[in-house]
Design an enzyme around this catalytic site. Structure first.
Site, PDB file in Angstrom:
ATOM      1  N   CYS A 192      -6.109  21.772  28.149  1.00 57.52           N
ATOM      2  CA  CYS A 192      -5.664  21.931  29.537  1.00 57.52           C
ATOM      3  C   CYS A 192      -5.768  20.655  30.359  1.00 57.52           C
ATOM      4  O   CYS A 192      -5.276  20.613  31.489  1.00 57.52           O
ATOM      5  CB  CYS A 192      -6.498  23.023  30.218  1.00 57.52           C
ATOM      6  SG  CYS A 192      -6.662  24.513  29.229  1.00 57.52           S
TER       7      CYS A 192
ATOM      8  N   HIS B  20      -9.462  23.055  39.045  1.00 58.38           N
ATOM      9  CA  HIS B  20      -8.889  23.519  37.777  1.00 58.38           C
ATOM     10  C   HIS B  20      -8.770  25.035  37.798  1.00 58.38           C
ATOM     11  O   HIS B  20      -7.732  25.582  37.420  1.00 58.38           O
ATOM     12  CB  HIS B  20      -9.756  23.061  36.616  1.00 58.38           C
ATOM     13  CG  HIS B  20      -9.259  23.477  35.276  1.00 58.38           C
ATOM     14  ND1 HIS B  20      -8.043  23.058  34.773  1.00 58.38           N
ATOM     15  CD2 HIS B  20      -9.790  24.302  34.328  1.00 58.38           C
ATOM     16  CE1 HIS B  20      -7.850  23.593  33.578  1.00 58.38           C
ATOM     17  NE2 HIS B  20      -8.898  24.356  33.284  1.00 58.38           N
TER      18      HIS B  20
ATOM     19  N   GLU C 215     -17.173  25.500  37.269  1.00 57.29           N
ATOM     20  CA  GLU C 215     -16.554  24.436  38.071  1.00 57.29           C
ATOM     21  C   GLU C 215     -17.099  24.446  39.491  1.00 57.29           C
ATOM     22  O   GLU C 215     -17.355  23.379  40.071  1.00 57.29           O
ATOM     23  CB  GLU C 215     -15.034  24.590  38.091  1.00 57.29           C
ATOM     24  CG  GLU C 215     -14.359  23.464  38.878  1.00 57.29           C
ATOM     25  CD  GLU C 215     -12.843  23.544  38.910  1.00 57.29           C
ATOM     26  OE1 GLU C 215     -12.212  22.583  39.399  1.00 57.29           O
ATOM     27  OE2 GLU C 215     -12.288  24.566  38.463  1.00 57.29           O
TER      28      GLU C 215
ATOM     29  N   LYS D 277      -3.185  27.655  40.463  1.00 58.85           N
ATOM     30  CA  LYS D 277      -2.893  28.536  39.328  1.00 58.85           C
ATOM     31  C   LYS D 277      -2.737  29.996  39.763  1.00 58.85           C
ATOM     32  O   LYS D 277      -2.193  30.806  39.005  1.00 58.85           O
ATOM     33  CB  LYS D 277      -3.965  28.404  38.258  1.00 58.85           C
ATOM     34  CG  LYS D 277      -3.933  27.063  37.520  1.00 58.85           C
ATOM     35  CD  LYS D 277      -4.984  27.007  36.427  1.00 58.85           C
ATOM     36  CE  LYS D 277      -4.960  25.664  35.713  1.00 58.85           C
ATOM     37  NZ  LYS D 277      -5.449  24.554  36.553  1.00 58.85           N
TER      38      LYS D 277
ATOM     39  N   HIS E 129      -1.272  29.302  34.450  1.00 54.96           N
ATOM     40  CA  HIS E 129      -1.893  28.171  33.772  1.00 54.96           C
ATOM     41  C   HIS E 129      -0.873  27.515  32.846  1.00 54.96           C
ATOM     42  O   HIS E 129      -0.505  28.065  31.818  1.00 54.96           O
ATOM     43  CB  HIS E 129      -3.112  28.656  32.986  1.00 54.96           C
ATOM     44  CG  HIS E 129      -3.995  27.563  32.492  1.00 54.96           C
ATOM     45  ND1 HIS E 129      -3.648  26.234  32.520  1.00 54.96           N
ATOM     46  CD2 HIS E 129      -5.256  27.598  31.941  1.00 54.96           C
ATOM     47  CE1 HIS E 129      -4.610  25.506  32.016  1.00 54.96           C
ATOM     48  NE2 HIS E 129      -5.606  26.308  31.661  1.00 54.96           N
TER      49      HIS E 129
ATOM     50  N   PHE F 285     -10.396  23.007  26.813  1.00 53.34           N
ATOM     51  CA  PHE F 285     -11.167  23.389  25.637  1.00 53.34           C
ATOM     52  C   PHE F 285     -11.590  22.117  24.890  1.00 53.34           C
ATOM     53  O   PHE F 285     -10.840  21.143  24.802  1.00 53.34           O
ATOM     54  CB  PHE F 285     -10.334  24.262  24.704  1.00 53.34           C
ATOM     55  CG  PHE F 285     -10.266  25.716  25.107  1.00 53.34           C
ATOM     56  CD1 PHE F 285     -10.891  26.187  26.242  1.00 53.34           C
ATOM     57  CD2 PHE F 285      -9.560  26.613  24.318  1.00 53.34           C
ATOM     58  CE1 PHE F 285     -10.831  27.529  26.594  1.00 53.34           C
ATOM     59  CE2 PHE F 285      -9.486  27.963  24.655  1.00 53.34           C
ATOM     60  CZ  PHE F 285     -10.127  28.417  25.799  1.00 53.34           C
TER      61      PHE F 285
END
Length: 420
Positions: free
Chosen positions: A163, A303, A314, A331, A336, A396
């Protein structure tokens, strides 16, 4: 500190909210949603969960010459369409090919082509597989095709960083310019991976939103009742160049890419580090490179995918660096975009600085902001001058990228479009 300033002179995008930058930005500010249900109609026999996703507002193939479009994977079509917009927006600069580079990130590349041609192989045999299969599925094809299209010979780069891929491509572009290896870089991210196998994989990992009854409300970053993210697709591309090169040609400058920070969790292949050290490090590195203090950041483009664990992690990292900061989470409207997420959100950060607007975060009204967040989450558009914006992208593998965008200090005679 003497160093090359990197400016943004071109913007291009194709997203679930719009076919270009203007329509995407207008829809985002209006609080619209680009998400819909039944995107995998025809695959009901596979036992897939009800699926909400964000598909591009227009078919990217329609934005390209038909012969070219047929030879490209959907992710490559999107990248080329966004790059064409960005290049035109930048004024189609005359650049020494050996000083022009391409950097386009992606999470997976041409997975649609891979799956389609594997079906052909199994049902019709090897002789019916397309001879263009490999160039259509390889992850570096989008960056390479853009290099070919614009004659970029300074290098072709393809960060494949989950991502954070799109944001890493932009950070890499800035490094190339500051290192003196390029004057202009076409940089961004692309993804088109809403397929049965990706849906099944994320569903088995319990990562997808369970709020599928109303597609527009499925993505709920920072909300108390968030339950997962929503798959999406699209592309965003920025034209970055040295301020000196932009000034010499009288280019309009949207904003300055003032800082970029990259750090790793070195913790787990999917879960963020509990102490948030990697995310904190990326944000602090970006601030340091920009020469800014936390108090000079107008807001953070988070994010924030909408997963219970990810959003809380986060939020903790942001609080450690900034305290109770102002944040927004696009998002909720876009879904996403995976490898393209960091690029579209960097583009949104540029527009936020340029127009003095913080876009709203959808889907916070019912349950409110989660008690584990502790941030000022913008639920309605705010028209506030922004000296600087920080944009986070975390992937990830514990791959963390933060970008800092500041207001343009170099402007030519052309006038920037007004905010909707």
């Amino acid at each position: 500190m003497n160093r090359t300033e990197v400016v943004v002179t071109g913007l291009g995008a194709i997203t679930p909210l719009g076919a270009d930058v203007a329509s995407t930005w207008e829809a985002l500010l209006a609080g619209a949603s680009g998400l819909r249900g039944d995107v995998l109609r025809g695959h009901e026999g596979l036992g897939l969960p009800d699926t909400v996703a964000g598909t591009m507002a227009v078919d990217p193939a329609t934005l390209l010459p038909p012969v070219q479009a047929r030879r490209l994977d959907r992710s490559q079509q999107a990248a080329l369409a966004a790059a064409a917009q960005a290049w035109a927006d930048s004024g189609a600069p005359e650049v020494d090919p050996d000083r022009l580079a391409s950097a386009i990130g992606t999470g997976i590349g041409g997975v649609g082509t891979l799956l389609k041609e594997d079906d052909v192989l199994e049902t019709a045999g090897a002789r019916r597989v397309s001879p263009r299969t490999v160039p259509m599925l390889m992850p570096n094809a989008a960056a390479a095709l853009i290099s070919i299209e614009y004659g970029a010979r300074a290098g072709v780069f393809t960060p494949v960083s989950a991502c954070s891929s799109g944001a890493e491509a932009i950070a890499l572009a800035a490094r190339l310019i500051r290192a003196g290896e390029a004057d202009v870089v076409i940089a961004g991210g692309t993804e088109a991976a809403t397929t049965p196998i990706t849906v099944a994989g994320f569903a088995r990992a319990q990562a997808l939103s369970g709020h599928t009854a109303d597609p527009a409300s499925a993505s709920r970053p920072f909300a108390a009742d968030r339950s997962g993210f929503v798959l999406s697709e699209g592309a965003a591309v920025l034209v970055l160049e040295s301020a000196e090169h932009a000034a010499a040609r009288g280019a309009r400058v949207h904003a300055v890419l003032a800082g970029a920070g990259i750090a790793a969790d070195a913790h787990h292949i999917t879960a963020p580090a509990p102490d948030g050290a990697g995310q904190v490090s990326a944000m602090r590195k970006a601030l340091a490179q920009a020469g800014l203090t936390p108090g000079q950041i107008g807001h953070i483009n988070a994010h924030a995918t909408g997963t219970p664990v990810g959003d809380a992690a986060e939020a903790r990292a942001i609080r450690e660096v900034f305290g109770r900061a102002t944040v927004t989470a696009p998002k909720a409207a876009l879904g996403h975009l995976f490898g393209a997420a960091g690029a579209i959100e960097a583009l949104i950060a540029v527009l936020s600085v340029e127009h003095g607007v913080i876009p709203p975060t959808r889907n916070l009204t019912a349950a409110g902001i989660g008690p584990d967040i502790g941030l000022d989450v913008v639920a309605e558009r705010r028209d506030v001058p922004q000296q600087a914006v920080l944009s986070n992208s975390f992937g990830f593998g514990g791959q963390n990228v933060s970008l800092v965008v500041t207001g343009a200090r170099h402007r030519a005679s052309r006038t920037a479009p007004a905010a909707p």
